[in-house]
Every structure is written in C-alpha cells, then in structure tokens.
Design a protein around this motif. Structure first.
Motif: not given
Length: 384
Positions: A172-182
């Motif tokens: 979940m944290k990886v998904q959040e960080e990817r979303e934050a990067e986008r």
C-alpha cells in the motif's frame, strides 16, 4: 408480606433474564463482527488502515529484511517448532528425538510453504483472509502432530503473521508513493506551464510597450498632445501589467483559487476546491473536464489571491471531515455544497464578488431531458 418486604427471587425469572442477557451479548458480538467486516470491506474501495505505520516504503523493506533474518535464525536455532522432549519410540528417547526431528522438518516445510504462498499473494484487501489461512494451516499441522505434542511455535507464527501485515502495508505504501510521484509530476507540469505562460506574456507586453514607446518618440516635437497623452497612458497601463506579471512569476503563493463541481460525473453535493497559477485559470478547469469524465466542470468561484496557497489550505482544513478520499489528501473533492464553501470563503478571503451557487450543468441537464423524452416515447409506444 409487609409494605417494605423484599419479594422472593423467582428462579424462572432469573433464567429468563439470563437468557435475555445472553441474547443481548450475542447480538452485540454479532454487531462488532459486522463492523469489523465492514472495515475490512472498506479496503476494497480504497480505505486502508496500516497495521504497522512506517514513514516510507524503504522503512518497510528494512523491517521485512529484519523479519527474514529472524525467521532464518529461529529455524536454525530450532525455535520454529515446539517439540516434546518426552516422546519415545521403541522405549527409546533417542529414537523419539530422531522421529520428532524428522517430523519437525516436514511440519516446518509445510507451514513455510503456506506462509510463503500467503506472503506472495497478500494485498491490502485480503490481509485478513491471508492471516486466517496461515493460522488454519498452523492449527491443522498441530492437530496432525498432537500425539507427539508438537506444534508451530506461537512466537514463530506471530513473526510470520507480522511479515504478512508488513507486506500488505509495504504494498500500500508503494502505491501511495507512486500516486504521490504522479501528483507531484502533475504539479510540476502545471508550475512549468504557468512559468512559460507568464514568460510569454511578459515578452508580449514588452513588444507592445516598445511599439507604443516608438510611436511616442515619433511624436516628439510635433505637438499633438492628445495623442501623446493617450500613448503615455497606454504605456503606464502596460508597465502596471508587466509589474503584475512579474509579481506572479516571483510569488509562488499567488494564483487563482477555484471552486468547481460536476454533477453529471459525481452527482450532487460534491465540490472540488483547488488553486492554479496558470495565466488563464480556465485552462486548468478545462483540463479537469477532459475525456476522463463525461461532462465538463461548472465554476462556482474563481478569484485571484496573493496567497492562493494559504486560502486553499485553510479551505481544505475547514472541510477536512468532508473529504471524499480520506487517504489520498491530494484528491481535493469534498462532500459539501457550493453555498457552504462560500460561507467559509467569506470568512477567509472576504466577500467574494462573483459566486455561482447553482451549477448550470448544461450538457448534463440536456442529456437528461433527451433521455426522459426517449423513455416517454418508448413507454407510449409500448402502451399502444
């Protein structure tokens, strides 16, 4: 019996009361279970509660590496399986120890295979199921070895359960960080676009000023005061526009705060509150209403502020309990009405001169009218 006598206790009443209390307890436990399942179901719609909150994905990877090292240590030290020291075979403790050691290897292989399979397929939405599956495996293995008083060590089982939860958290944290990067890339793109637009506007204004300045110079010594005054006024106006443009380019907090809605796409009672530094703020609104949504956005308010960042942040703070997405705070949609936003805006930024309470939603309303006429025609044709 006197007036103040205590009535005799009826055993049947006590039984009935006990039965009623037991029923209430069962109902309460059932409600708790329903609530727990409801919370788990929210995972499927984007609401996830971290079991072990950590700062970032790297921290989760470090924790998982530490768990892997501890798993290896417990296996090597023989702590992963609890083994009875009293089991004998052919009246021999030595033979009993050999048999339990061999069985322990089989038990550990079966359990670890299940644990690795759970880790491989665990996701934010199925963590509870994965934990139950691994616990059932440990229970089944212990049942088969009950005669020899052997089981998966509770400490080892808790370690693997922690590994499961951390793995789900990590994903979940990886998904959040990817979303934050986008989101950050999108923010930077808009910032760069705003900078390009402001630079191009300054260049255009400088050319326009040079044109008027040349015209004014050509009139020097020729009288024609009216024309000279007009040109001077135009140059002064352009100088002010250049100053405003330079201020916006230098002040990253300046920009437009906007309040928009899209009832055709999201329904009534949802608004988006954001800010943009674009030269033409409607460019941002048009981008929001691109092909990803069926209808364009309606603008309720669009106003310039020297501290657009602060105004937007304060609005977000006041409407925080109404956020549609309580996890990804970069999603700026809120369950509220334009009128409610206006009341808060009046307190934060002063009286907003232009504010539209009711969205026009022209395409949406026209589409609904067409749909209603088609339905009416179909029903009339069926009735005939």
């Amino acid at each position: 019996m006197t007036e103040h006598s205590v009535p005799a206790v009826d055993a049947a009443d006590l039984v009935r009361q006990n039965r009623a209390l037991s029923q209430q307890l069962d109902e309460a436990l059932a409600q708790i279970e329903d609530l727990r399942h409801g919370i788990e179901a929210l995972h499927d719609v984007g609401i996830y509660t971290y079991r072990h909150p950590l700062e970032n994905a790297v921290a989760y990877k470090d924790q998982l590496a530490a768990i892997a090292a501890e798993v290896k240590a417990q296996i090597e030290d023989g702590r992963a399986i609890e083994v009875s020291t009293r089991f004998t075979f052919d009246n021999s403790l030595a033979k009993g120890r050999k048999m339990t050691a061999d069985l322990a290897k089989l038990m550990l292989r079966a359990y670890n295979a299940e644990a690795e399979n759970c880790v491989r397929y665990v996701k934010a939405g199925n963590l509870d199921g994965a934990e139950k599956r691994l616990t059932r495996a440990a229970t089944a293995i212990a049942r088969y070895a009950a005669m020899m008083e052997m089981q998966i060590s509770p400490a080892y089982h808790q370690l693997r359960l922690r590994e499961l939860a951390l793995t789900a958290d990590y994903q979940m944290k990886v998904q959040e960080e990817r979303e934050a990067e986008r989101e950050e890339r999108a923010r930077l793109r808009e910032e760069q676009q705003a900078e390009r637009e402001l630079a191009a506007e300054r260049q255009r204004l400088e050319k326009e000023r040079a044109h008027y300045a040349a015209a004014l110079a050509a009139l020097t010594g020729e009288g024609r005061d009216d024309e000279r005054q007009d040109l001077t006024a135009r140059i002064d106006e352009i100088d002010q526009r250049i100053a405003d443009n330079d201020y916006r380019a230098a002040n990253i907090r300046a920009g437009y705060v906007y309040v928009v809605s899209n009832i055709g796409s999201f329904g009534q009672g949802i608004v988006k509150i954001g800010m943009t530094r674009r030269l033409d703020p409607m460019d941002r609104v048009r981008e929001l209403g691109d092909a990803s949504v069926p209808f364009g956005f309606d603008v309720h308010a669009m106003f310039f502020s020297d501290d657009a960042v602060g105004v937007e942040a304060e609005l977000h703070r006041r409407f925080a309990p109404n956020r549609v997405n309580r996890i990804n705070l970069r999603r700026e949609y809120f369950y509220t009405t334009p009128a409610a936003v206006k009341r808060e805006l009046d307190q934060i930024a002063g009286n907003i001169l232009q504010f539209v309470n009711y969205p026009e939603a022209e395409q949406f309303r026209s589409s609904e009218q067409i749909r209603a006429r088609e339905t009416e025609s179909t029903e009339m044709a069926a009735a005939e």
